[in-house]
Design an enzyme around this catalytic site. Structure first.
Site, PDB file in Angstrom:
ATOM      1  N   ASP A   1      58.375  66.517 -11.180  1.00 15.56           N
ATOM      2  CA  ASP A   1      58.105  66.456 -12.617  1.00 15.56           C
ATOM      3  C   ASP A   1      56.601  66.402 -12.897  1.00 15.56           C
ATOM      4  OD1 ASP A   1      60.894  66.244 -13.148  1.00 15.56           O
ATOM      5  OD2 ASP A   1      60.787  64.094 -12.720  1.00 15.56           O
TER       6      ASP A   1
ATOM      7  N   LYS B   1      40.144  59.229  -3.936  1.00 18.38           N
ATOM      8  CA  LYS B   1      41.113  59.612  -2.907  1.00 18.38           C
ATOM      9  C   LYS B   1      40.491  59.455  -1.521  1.00 18.38           C
ATOM     10  CE  LYS B   1      41.041  63.506  -4.920  1.00 18.38           C
ATOM     11  NZ  LYS B   1      41.148  64.934  -5.269  1.00 18.38           N
TER      12      LYS B   1
ATOM     13  N   ASP C   1      42.986  70.536  -1.259  1.00 16.47           N
ATOM     14  CA  ASP C   1      42.452  71.398  -0.200  1.00 16.47           C
ATOM     15  C   ASP C   1      41.972  70.606   1.015  1.00 16.47           C
ATOM     16  OD1 ASP C   1      40.211  70.458  -1.902  1.00 16.47           O
ATOM     17  OD2 ASP C   1      38.987  71.649  -0.524  1.00 16.47           O
TER      18      ASP C   1
END
Length: 307
Positions: free
Chosen positions: A23, A230, A255
């Site tokens: 979702d 991250k 990536d």
């Protein structure tokens, strides 16, 4: 994760099956949607395609040099549809952490910032006092007398209210900033990093990333910073808290296996999708220690689900 990633490019049935599992799609930006100021062909169409299928789109970037407002302007300029509330940057993540989570003494609430205007904007948005950043006073050569002033904690150069050192990508990184950051942390300041990416993709090549700024301090201190980009799960918790998605129905697209894909795996998202348009190579994706659930040559290969 040791299973072999699924190659989805050119397989309409597999693409549809993959898309239907989720979702929410969390997108890295540099290396996925664009490289530098070059937007990859089909990026805007791909995002519109996902939205047309009812998917929530969130942009999660480790680039600390831009604020969310800056990113909105860049997305607009590149023809990528978005709104500010869909954007979550490492500078925003760090500012939220400092203002809403980190507990600091009343007299130690100021930040020494190593970074660019994006970091400054997000700190201001959270009403966090700071010095450093793009201030020209910190872009000078180091002088011999600075050694004694810093060592003595002279208030003309050492601000006694600094309780946090926040390190991001800084295009004017210099010896003075390194010295000040080192001594602030030694005096008890909290060591934070917007992100620890070692490199920055741009114009089809790689350049030093924000992690390179922290590396010198890590070497001197023997201490790792708390990273707010991250793959930090502090960032994942903040993203989930803002967007209220079901992790089992969310997919991280990136990536870099060591940041983007690891971010999704450690965050226990339902899926991870790598693209070969950025930093990690096909060999990294197929044989590295951190592997995605699936991969594509480029993001626009998702449009193959229309066939």
């Amino acid at each position: 994760m040791t299973s072999s990633p699924q190659y989805l490019t050119g397989d309409a049935a597999a693409l549809n099956s993959f898309i239907d599992k989720f979702d929410t799609f969390l997108f890295d930006c540099d290396g996925v949607l664009w490289s530098g100021d070059h937007v990859f062909p089909g990026t805007a169409d791909t995002l519109e395609f996902l939205r047309s299928r009812g998917k929530q789109v969130v942009f999660v970037t480790n680039n600390s040099t831009k604020s969310r407002a800056d990113y909105k302007k860049k997305l607009d300029a590149l023809g990528v549809p978005s709104n500010v509330e869909e954007i979550f940057s490492s500078s925003y993540s760090a500012s939220i952490y400092i203002s809403r989570i980190l507990e600091l003494p009343p007299n130690k609430r100021k930040v020494f910032a190593i970074g660019e205007t994006g970091m400054e904007q997000e700190l201001r948005n959270e009403n966090i006092p700071f010095i450093g950043g793009t201030d020209p006073a910190f872009r000078r050569d180091f002088r011999p007398e600075d050694y004694k002033l810093i060592a003595d904690g002279d208030p003309s150069i050492i601000d006694p209210e600094i309780g946090v050192v926040l390190v991001g990508l800084d295009f004017h990184y210099n010896y003075l900033k390194i010295c000040l950051a080192f001594h602030y942390i030694r005096r008890g300041a909290v060591f934070l990093a917007t992100n620890i990416d070692s490199t920055l993709p741009n114009q089809g090549s790689l350049f030093p990333g924000a992690g390179s700024m922290s590396a010198a301090l890590i070497m001197m201190l023997g201490q790792e910073p708390t990273a707010l980009g991250k793959p930090s799960q502090a960032m994942m918790d903040a993203v989930e808290g803002k967007f209220h998605f079901d992790r089992s129905r969310a997919c991280m697209v990136g990536d870099r296996t060591n940041t983007d894909i690891r971010f999704g795996i450690e965050g226990k998202l339902g899926g991870t999708l790598a693209v070969l348009s950025g930093v990690s190579t096909k060999d990294d994706i197929l044989h590295g220690d951190v592997r995605p659930a699936a991969y594509l040559d480029t993001l626009s290969d998702l449009l193959g689900a229309k066939q």
